[in-house]
Design an enzyme around this catalytic site. Structure first.
Site, PDB file in Angstrom:
ATOM      1  CG  HIS A  35      -1.574  -1.205   1.580  1.00 30.87           C
ATOM      2  ND1 HIS A  35      -1.120  -2.087   2.521  1.00 30.87           N
ATOM      3  CD2 HIS A  35      -2.699  -1.732   1.074  1.00 30.87           C
ATOM      4  CE1 HIS A  35      -1.951  -3.122   2.586  1.00 30.87           C
ATOM      5  NE2 HIS A  35      -2.908  -2.933   1.719  1.00 30.87           N
ATOM      6  CB  CYS A  48       0.733  -1.914  -5.782  1.00 29.70           C
ATOM      7  SG  CYS A  48      -0.067  -2.155  -7.371  1.00 29.70           S
ATOM      8  CD  GLU A  94      -4.560   3.240  -2.419  1.00 29.62           C
ATOM      9  OE1 GLU A  94      -4.787   2.026  -2.558  1.00 29.62           O
ATOM     10  OE2 GLU A  94      -5.200   4.124  -3.005  1.00 29.62           O
ATOM     11  CB  THR A 136      -6.242   1.911  -5.887  1.00 28.17           C
ATOM     12  OG1 THR A 136      -5.908   1.295  -4.650  1.00 28.17           O
ATOM     13  CG2 THR A 136      -5.159   2.881  -6.289  1.00 28.17           C
ATOM     14  CB  SER A 172     -10.130  -1.283   1.713  1.00 21.12           C
ATOM     15  OG  SER A 172     -10.568  -0.685   0.578  1.00 21.12           O
ATOM     16  CB  SER A 206      -4.582  -9.151  -0.157  1.00 20.15           C
ATOM     17  OG  SER A 206      -5.728  -8.761   0.567  1.00 20.15           O
TER      18      SER A 206
HETATM   19  S1  SF4 Z   1      -5.701  -3.905  -5.907  1.00 19.56           S
HETATM   20 FE1  SF4 Z   1      -4.740  -2.817  -7.605  1.00 19.56          FE
HETATM   21  S2  SF4 Z   1      -3.689  -1.106  -6.626  1.00 19.56           S
HETATM   22 FE2  SF4 Z   1      -4.144  -2.554  -5.001  1.00 19.56          FE
HETATM   23  S3  SF4 Z   1      -2.315  -3.836  -4.887  1.00 19.56           S
HETATM   24 FE3  SF4 Z   1      -3.721  -4.856  -6.294  1.00 19.56          FE
HETATM   25  S4  SF4 Z   1      -3.108  -4.172  -8.349  1.00 19.56           S
HETATM   26 FE4  SF4 Z   1      -2.209  -2.756  -6.842  1.00 19.56          FE
END
Ligand code: SF4
Length: 281
Positions: free
Chosen positions: A75, A97, A127, A161, A220, A263
């Site tokens: 993040h 990321c 983030e 994001t 999230s 995740s």
């Molecule tokens: S959800 Fe999108 S912004 Fe968040 S870690 Fe994964 S690829 Fe990156």
């Protein structure tokens, strides 16, 4: 019983990159994560089982930091935190990321052009803390509530994001309604990966009798999928482990939907799927 699994499951690009690059590092006893690399307990457990340790407080660094490596989470972090890590650790590995890094770069560039940045997001999310801490903090507002801004005419509205698009749209339309901007930029900075999962969540939850949304309670994007699912299917469950669905009765006529956060590892999905298939009433 019929099971339908979302087309987009398992790690997203950013989490996959962070996890794989972390797991293949050598000399794990001298490696620390600063905060959770990603928001999923079973992933963190898998990483810490290899010997990698975790610390959460930047004011309380590990004693052997000067001869250790530290990993920056997916993040991102603030520039001040980065400075402290670079000063105190032998090596810093950045697993932010790239999509989050681009969001920071984009916002910085827009701020430098004189715009006040308004982000539709949750201020306490890592983030968002990272984004704010890389920008001029007096020229950015992170909020989920549309507000009337005082003395701000040149404004750029962006999004965290992982938020959902309909809520972001509702937010910026309200901002336009209650404010008078002379110059306004609106940029949808929602990650495509989370957007696709959101579309699948809509479709599957309209079809299913029961939906299992697998992922961290602190994630999230998983929470967002759960909310979408719950709107269409009242038997939606946000779960991290089999323990949480032991009481749920699965009937042989059931149509079961399975969604995962960005995740959530595939091994967690497989375990839960096996449990569902083996416990039909
Ligand atoms: S959800 Fe999108 S912004 Fe968040 S870690 Fe994964 S690829 Fe990156």
């Amino acid at each position: 019983m019929e099971i339908r699994i979302s087309d987009n499951v398992g790690f997203c690009y950013g989490v996959n990159r962070a996890f794989n690059n972390t797991i293949k590092l050598n000399d794990k006893k001298n490696i620390y994560m600063y905060g959770q690399l990603v928001h999923n307990n079973s992933v963190i457990e898998k990483i810490t089982n290899t010997g990698i340790k975790i610390f959460e407080n930047i004011d309380n660094l590990p004693e052997n930091s000067y001869k250790s490596t530290v990993i920056i989470r997916a993040h991102g972090i603030t520039s001040k935190e980065r400075e402290i890590l670079e000063k105190n650790f032998k090596q810093v590995i950045d697993m932010t990321c790239p999509i989050v890094t681009n969001l920071i770069k984009l916002s910085k560039g827009i701020q430098e052009k004189g715009y006040y940045i308004v982000v539709y997001g949750k201020e306490s999310h890592p983030e968002m803390r990272g984004l704010k801490g890389n920008l001029s903090e007096d020229k950015i507002l992170i909020t989920k509530e549309p507000l009337k801004l005082q003395n701000k005419s040149k404004v750029c509205i962006i999004s965290q994001t992982t938020v959902d698009y309909p809520s972001f749209k509702k937010f910026y339309l309200k901002m336009l309604e209650i404010n008078q901007f002379s110059d306004i930029i609106i940029k949808n900075t929602i990650c495509r990966e989370t957007y696709m999962r959101e579309q699948q969540a809509l479709e599957i939850s309209q079809w299913a009798d029961k939906v299992f949304v697998i992922g961290g309670k602190n994630s999230s994007n998983t929470t967002k999928l759960y909310k979408i699912s719950k709107m269409n299917c009242k038997n939606s469950y946000h779960i991290e482990s089999i323990e949480e669905i032991k009481e749920v009765v699965i009937n042989k006529e059931d149509k079961i939907g399975i969604l995962t956060g960005a995740s959530t590892p595939l091994w967690q999905l497989e375990n839960i799927k096996k449990h569902i298939e083996g416990n039909i009433s």
